[in-house]
Design a protein around this motif. Structure first.
Motif, mmCIF file in Angstrom:
data_model
loop_
_atom_site.group_PDB
_atom_site.id
_atom_site.type_symbol
_atom_site.label_atom_id
_atom_site.label_comp_id
_atom_site.label_asym_id
_atom_site.label_seq_id
_atom_site.Cartn_x
_atom_site.Cartn_y
_atom_site.Cartn_z
ATOM 1 N N ILE A 63 0.741 -1.145 0.044
ATOM 2 C CA ILE A 63 0.147 -0.112 0.061
ATOM 3 C C ILE A 63 0.837 1.139 -0.077
ATOM 4 C CG2 ILE A 63 -1.666 1.405 1.342
ATOM 5 C CD1 ILE A 63 -2.910 -1.283 2.253
ATOM 6 N N GLY A 64 1.912 1.250 0.822
ATOM 7 C CA GLY A 64 2.666 2.471 0.840
ATOM 8 C C GLY A 64 3.469 2.570 -0.300
ATOM 9 N N LEU A 84 5.514 4.690 5.015
ATOM 10 C CA LEU A 84 4.599 3.745 5.348
ATOM 11 C C LEU A 84 5.207 2.167 4.905
ATOM 12 C CD1 LEU A 84 0.917 4.781 4.430
ATOM 13 C CD2 LEU A 84 1.724 4.308 6.580
ATOM 14 N N ALA A 85 5.764 2.386 3.640
ATOM 15 C CA ALA A 85 6.545 0.911 3.165
ATOM 16 C C ALA A 85 7.802 0.739 3.740
ATOM 17 C CB ALA A 85 6.588 1.267 1.586
ATOM 18 N N THR A 89 6.585 -2.946 -6.145
ATOM 19 C CA THR A 89 5.164 -3.259 -5.635
ATOM 20 C C THR A 89 5.171 -4.885 -6.356
ATOM 21 O OG1 THR A 89 4.368 -1.088 -5.662
ATOM 22 C CG2 THR A 89 2.711 -3.251 -5.754
ATOM 23 N N VAL A 90 5.331 -5.129 -7.630
ATOM 24 C CA VAL A 90 5.257 -6.489 -8.187
ATOM 25 C C VAL A 90 6.302 -7.216 -7.404
ATOM 26 C CG1 VAL A 90 5.489 -7.660 -10.317
ATOM 27 C CG2 VAL A 90 4.407 -5.319 -10.355
ATOM 28 N N LEU A 91 7.414 -6.832 -7.316
ATOM 29 C CA LEU A 91 8.519 -7.755 -6.787
ATOM 30 C C LEU A 91 8.155 -8.077 -5.457
ATOM 31 C CD1 LEU A 91 12.299 -7.064 -6.485
ATOM 32 C CD2 LEU A 91 11.154 -7.070 -4.289
ATOM 33 N N MET A 92 7.354 -7.309 -4.314
ATOM 34 C CA MET A 92 7.216 -7.564 -3.257
ATOM 35 C C MET A 92 5.930 -8.361 -3.190
ATOM 36 S SD MET A 92 7.224 -4.176 -0.760
ATOM 37 C CE MET A 92 6.176 -2.972 -2.009
#
Length: 215
Positions: free
Chosen positions: A80-81, A118-119, A197-200
């Motif tokens: 989300i972050g 946040l991330a 984001t995709v990696l996570m």
């Protein structure tokens, strides 16, 4: 440094994501400052004060993250972050030569840095908590190293992108050309965060799964 710590998927994934976040966030401070001064005509003091809300946003995001992690989970909150930050970078990439403080500095700056705050906190938590007890300190130092290295690599890369788009500058810089270069750097940063984001989502284990299981 024993390379065995990278066998833990969470440690490797979290540090890679933090490196990517650092490559975006460090460049943000530089390009926002030069945009405010070279295009909007701010003095160095005004440019510094204009970035205060962004600085407070990353602190607030970092402080808010531990409160949200029990409800959302560290992995979900990090995603989300990253998406919040990416939206801020995408917004910032729409900057123009006649931008205003509210729409080209304050709004996108809060989203960019609030999302980064946040991330990174849950990612650091994931990395250190998944390490063996004797490696926790080492992994914590590795997190800081990843962030710093990402910042250095990102600033060099984004500066090259901005300079390539701006083109050669002779005499007084053209504000429109400079703005195009800065905007390109922010677009690349947004793309980096989407990639993170995709990696996570693909690499970080889901809650309840071991590091050696597929996410």
């Amino acid at each position: 440094m024993p390379l065995k710590i990278f066998r833990t998927r969470t440690v490797s994934a979290a540090n890679t994501a933090i490196l990517l976040f650092g490559s975006s966030s460090f460049g943000m401070w530089f390009f926002m400052t030069v945009y405010a001064q070279n295009v909007l005509g701010y003095t160095p003091l005004q440019a510094g004060l204009a970035l205060v809300p962004s600085s407070l946003a990353v602190v607030l995001g970092s402080k808010l993250a531990p409160r949200l992690m029990p409800a959302l989970g560290a992995r979900t909150l990090a995603v989300i972050g990253a998406l919040v930050a990416a939206s801020g970078f995408a917004w910032q990439s729409t900057m123009g030569v006649d931008g205003t403080f509210l729409t080209t500095i304050l709004g996108p700056g809060i989203l960019m840095m609030g999302g980064i705050g946040l991330a990174t906190t849950p990612l650091a938590t994931l990395a250190t908590s998944s390490a063996a007890p004797g490696d926790a300190g080492l992994v914590s130092g590795l997190v800081n190293t990843s962030r710093t290295m990402g910042g250095a690599l990102g600033l060099a890369t984004l500066s090259t992108v901005a300079a390539a788009v701006t083109g050669p500058v002779h005499g007084t810089p053209d504000p429109a050309a400079l703005t195009s270069g800065y905007a390109a750097a922010f677009r690349v940063s947004a793309s980096i965060l989407l990639g993170a984001t995709v990696l996570m989502l693909l690499w970080l284990p889901r809650p309840g799964r071991r590091d050696d299981e597929h996410p």
